[in-house]
Scaffold this active site. Structure first.
Site, PDB file in Angstrom:
ATOM      1  N   SER A 189      41.951  29.339  53.474  1.00 58.15           N
ATOM      2  CA  SER A 189      41.091  29.406  52.287  1.00 58.15           C
ATOM      3  C   SER A 189      40.832  28.023  51.685  1.00 58.15           C
ATOM      4  CB  SER A 189      41.752  30.303  51.245  1.00 58.15           C
ATOM      5  OG  SER A 189      40.905  30.462  50.144  1.00 58.15           O
ATOM      6  N   GLY A 194      45.754  31.922  42.815  1.00 58.68           N
ATOM      7  CA  GLY A 194      46.286  32.214  41.489  1.00 58.68           C
ATOM      8  C   GLY A 194      45.753  31.278  40.428  1.00 58.68           C
ATOM      9  N   SER A 195      44.465  30.908  40.515  1.00 57.83           N
ATOM     10  CA  SER A 195      43.891  29.952  39.558  1.00 57.83           C
ATOM     11  C   SER A 195      42.653  30.479  38.859  1.00 57.83           C
ATOM     12  CB  SER A 195      43.502  28.658  40.277  1.00 57.83           C
ATOM     13  OG  SER A 195      44.626  28.109  40.875  1.00 57.83           O
ATOM     14  N   LEU A 197      39.912  31.735  40.397  1.00 62.51           N
ATOM     15  CA  LEU A 197      38.666  31.661  41.181  1.00 62.51           C
ATOM     16  C   LEU A 197      38.548  32.828  42.166  1.00 62.51           C
ATOM     17  CD1 LEU A 197      38.355  27.806  41.867  1.00 62.51           C
ATOM     18  CD2 LEU A 197      37.406  29.152  39.979  1.00 62.51           C
ATOM     19  N   GLU A 248      42.636  45.011  46.163  1.00 68.65           N
ATOM     20  CA  GLU A 248      42.767  44.328  44.856  1.00 68.65           C
ATOM     21  C   GLU A 248      43.678  45.133  43.917  1.00 68.65           C
ATOM     22  OE1 GLU A 248      42.136  41.082  43.962  1.00 68.65           O
ATOM     23  OE2 GLU A 248      40.472  41.441  42.612  1.00 68.65           O
ATOM     24  N   ASP A 259      35.523  41.087  40.723  1.00 70.05           N
ATOM     25  CA  ASP A 259      35.811  39.986  41.661  1.00 70.05           C
ATOM     26  C   ASP A 259      35.453  40.373  43.092  1.00 70.05           C
ATOM     27  OD1 ASP A 259      36.774  38.703  39.474  1.00 70.05           O
ATOM     28  OD2 ASP A 259      38.773  38.314  40.254  1.00 70.05           O
TER      29      ASP A 259
HETATM   30  N1  LIG Z   1      44.667  32.778  51.298  1.00 70.71           N
HETATM   31  C1  LIG Z   1      45.629  33.606  50.868  1.00 70.71           C
HETATM   32  N2  LIG Z   1      46.750  33.792  51.622  1.00 70.71           N
HETATM   33  C2  LIG Z   1      47.704  34.639  51.182  1.00 70.71           C
HETATM   34  N3  LIG Z   1      47.690  35.333  50.023  1.00 70.71           N
HETATM   35  C3  LIG Z   1      46.621  35.184  49.224  1.00 70.71           C
HETATM   36  C4  LIG Z   1      45.548  34.311  49.617  1.00 70.71           C
HETATM   37  N4  LIG Z   1      44.635  34.352  48.637  1.00 70.71           N
HETATM   38  C5  LIG Z   1      45.118  35.198  47.689  1.00 70.71           C
HETATM   39  N5  LIG Z   1      46.298  35.699  48.032  1.00 70.71           N
HETATM   40  C6  LIG Z   1      47.095  36.671  47.220  1.00 70.71           C
HETATM   41  O1  LIG Z   1      46.471  36.789  45.939  1.00 70.71           O
HETATM   42  C7  LIG Z   1      47.350  36.352  44.886  1.00 70.71           C
HETATM   43  C8  LIG Z   1      46.584  35.593  43.816  1.00 70.71           C
HETATM   44  O2  LIG Z   1      45.793  36.509  43.122  1.00 70.71           O
HETATM   45  P1  LIG Z   1      45.542  36.418  41.570  1.00 70.71           P
HETATM   46  O3  LIG Z   1      46.809  36.345  40.796  1.00 70.71           O
HETATM   47  O4  LIG Z   1      44.627  37.524  41.257  1.00 70.71           O
HETATM   48  O5  LIG Z   1      44.775  35.027  41.363  1.00 70.71           O
HETATM   49  P2  LIG Z   1      43.290  34.617  41.785  1.00 70.71           P
HETATM   50  O6  LIG Z   1      42.618  35.821  42.324  1.00 70.71           O
HETATM   51  O7  LIG Z   1      42.666  34.150  40.515  1.00 70.71           O
HETATM   52  O8  LIG Z   1      43.415  33.487  42.738  1.00 70.71           O
HETATM   53  C9  LIG Z   1      48.377  35.475  45.594  1.00 70.71           C
HETATM   54  O9  LIG Z   1      49.601  35.496  44.872  1.00 70.71           O
HETATM   55  C10 LIG Z   1      48.515  36.146  46.957  1.00 70.71           C
HETATM   56  O10 LIG Z   1      49.378  37.261  46.887  1.00 70.71           O
HETATM   57  C1  LIG Z   2      40.883  39.133  34.232  1.00 70.46           C
HETATM   58  C2  LIG Z   2      39.877  39.745  35.192  1.00 70.46           C
HETATM   59  O1  LIG Z   2      38.691  40.087  34.435  1.00 70.46           O
HETATM   60  C3  LIG Z   2      39.448  38.739  36.274  1.00 70.46           C
HETATM   61  C4  LIG Z   2      40.619  38.201  37.074  1.00 70.46           C
HETATM   62  O2  LIG Z   2      40.186  37.200  37.976  1.00 70.46           O
HETATM   63  P1  LIG Z   2      41.246  36.290  38.755  1.00 70.46           P
HETATM   64  O3  LIG Z   2      42.150  37.169  39.564  1.00 70.46           O
HETATM   65  O4  LIG Z   2      42.045  35.537  37.724  1.00 70.46           O
HETATM   66  O5  LIG Z   2      40.430  35.378  39.621  1.00 70.46           O
HETATM   67  C5  LIG Z   2      40.460  41.000  35.792  1.00 70.46           C
HETATM   68  C6  LIG Z   2      39.442  41.946  36.417  1.00 70.46           C
HETATM   69  O6  LIG Z   2      38.271  41.962  36.032  1.00 70.46           O
HETATM   70  O7  LIG Z   2      39.859  42.698  37.292  1.00 70.46           O
HETATM   71 MG   LIG Z   3      42.576  37.774  41.499  1.00 71.19          MG
END
Ligand SMILES: Nc1ncnc2c1ncn2[C@@H]1O[C@H](COP(=O)(O)OP(=O)(O)O)[C@@H](O)[C@H]1O
Ligand SMILES: C[C@@](O)(CCOP(=O)(O)O)CC(=O)O
Ligand SMILES: [Mg+2]
Length: 449
Positions: A189, A194-195, A197, A248, A259
């Protein structure tokens, strides 16, 4: 068989969190992708190569590889996984009888075999990959069985946050391909995980896209430009989106679905209560993204907002209502055509004001963070407006870049943000959704299969 699918990350311009509670939100795909490459391995004959009958997951970003013997998957996930084994499609002039669906009923001791050609003739269109056409949620029993499977692996404490993604992977793989289909999956990726995006959604969308393509449940439309990347038709995208949403749910607990929708369909969308409206942005929207590098977890933040809403139902209903109005107004401003400098500036000022108001309401929800506040104050010194994007609590912040902003100012603001230890980058807003590429995947080069 090899297939590669890529799905986009996203920014939320307005409405995160409130969208989980029924308000409208506006999101756009960005040109950062998660790519899932899948190789289906031939079924293992009795006495076959050791370890070949396994499902392997190679996560390039955290740099970890996991493997589950198919026999162990079937034992743990049993009935729920359907124990289907996908056989390679029969090439013209191929082996007689191989292109068939076989049902082996062990108890009465009867085996039935129906040639695919006969099934298609009798059931026509409707017969397409029936099992995968109805996405179903992961049951509590399945989730518990998956958790037990994960306990058998040593996941380093510092990377324990990966368990949610691993659970989603095991659920999607075994639900779509069954437990007895050996395969190798590589995920890489561009997105920080976890940021905010949408890395979790891009993970689930690219995974579902690759698995459903391999299962023959969806197929790409050929002839789309790009380096072999092809798009899907509307119905196929919808199927991928529904499966990704189930993934998700495992990662987020209670996602709104925005998302996975924007990652699947791309472009810019308004999303409300599961309904998606595609937005035609007539002028480019330029955003600077600042990653505060403060780690956070979407599931915990979403749960925190719901708890606040149950403590203060009336006040929070008003907050969600205000966010809904902001998203509605923002979505109509985005579509306004502005063709001279005055009109463009006025449009950008309105967008900036709405983003600022939304940020204030996100603070009311309790999802801002001192690092986010530092970004807001820093950009404000340059008269630029910012808001958090995604779940907040750290993660990424958006700064609207007006068309007339000089490069010098942009460089200065970036330098000051980076002096705090943040990472800044520019992205293209409103890009491609899910795409697939079939044929040899370079990530498998050098593999001996
Ligand atoms: N490229 C990846 N490889 C492994 N796990 C991933 C990857 N991308 C996302 N994940 C999973 O998704 C989680 C992050 O999701 P989330 O907390 O919703 O943050 P965001 O969707 O904003 O990046 C990670 O902790 C992991 O479990
Ligand atoms: C906070 C929320 O609105 C978006 C979450 O996005 P992310 O996993 O932080 O990229 C949750 C959702 O809509 O499911
Ligand atoms: Mg997410």
């Amino acid at each position: 068989m090899e297939v590669r699918a890529r799905a986009a990350g996203k920014i939320i311009l307005a409405g995160e969190h409130a969208v989980v509670h029924g308000s409208a939100a506006v999101a756009a795909a960005i040109n950062l992708y998660t790519t899932c490459s899948l190789r289906i391995l031939p079924p293992v004959a009795e006495g076959g190569q050791d370890g070949a009958g396994a499902v392997e997951l190679d996560l390039r970003d955290p740099g970890l590889v996991f493997s589950w013997p198919c026999a162990r998957l079937c034992e743990a996930l049993g009935e729920g996984c359907g124990a289907a084994r996908i056989l390679p499609p029969v090439a013209e002039g191929g082996q007689d009888g191989a292109g068939a669906v076989e049902r082996d009923l062990r108890d009465p001791g009867l085996v039935f075999s129906l040639p695919c050609a006969r099934l298609c003739e009798a059931l026509g269109e409707g017969c397409g990959a029936a099992g995968t056409r109805k996405p179903r949620p992961c049951s509590p029993n399945q989730l518990a069985a998956i958790a037990r499977l994960l306990e058998e692996h040593e996941i380093p404490d510092a990377k324990i946050w990966l368990s949610a993604g691993l659970s989603a992977f095991l659920f999607l793989y075994t639900s779509i391909l069954g437990c007895s289909t050996p395969g190798k999956v590589v995920v890489s990726s561009d997105l920080p995980m976890g940021s905010g995006l949408g890395s979790s959604a891009a993970f689930c969308v690219s995974m579902s896209g690759a698995l459903l393509t391999a299962a023959g449940a969806v197929s790409a439309i050929s002839g789309v430009e790009g380096k072999g990347w092809e798009s899907f038709g509307k119905n196929d995208l919808e199927l991928v989106n529904q499966w990704a949403f189930q993934g998700e749910k495992i990662i987020h607990g209670k996602p709104s679905g925005i998302d996975n929708a924007v990652s699947t369909y791309g472009s810019m969308i308004k999303f409300k209560k599961g309904e998606l409206t595609s937005l035609k942005s007539s002028n480019p929207v330029k955003m600077l993204i600042t990653d505060t590098r403060v780690g956070r977890n979407t599931k915990a933040l979403v749960a925190g907002v719901s708890e606040r809403a149950s403590r203060h139902p009336d006040a929070m209903a008003s907050v969600f209502h205000a966010v809904n109005s902001i998203s509605e107004e923002l979505s109509s401003i985005v579509e306004l055509a502005a063709d001279d400098e005055i009109a463009i500036t006025s449009k950008e000022e309105k967008l900036a004001e709405l983003m600022e108001m939304n940020q204030g309401l996100l603070q009311c929800m309790g999802v801002s963070h001192s690092s986010i506040e530092t970004v807001l104050q820093t950009t404000l010194k340059f008269n630029l407006v910012s808001k958090l994007t995604g779940a907040g609590g750290g993660g990424c912040v958006l700064t609207l870049i007006p068309t007339l902003l000089s490069n010098l100012v942009l460089e200065k603001v970036t330098a000051e943000l980076e002096s705090h230890g943040f990472r800044c980058f520019k992205v293209e807003v409103g890009g491609q959704g899910l795409q697939v590429c079939q044929g040899d995947c370079s990530c498998f080069n050098g593999d001996v299969v």
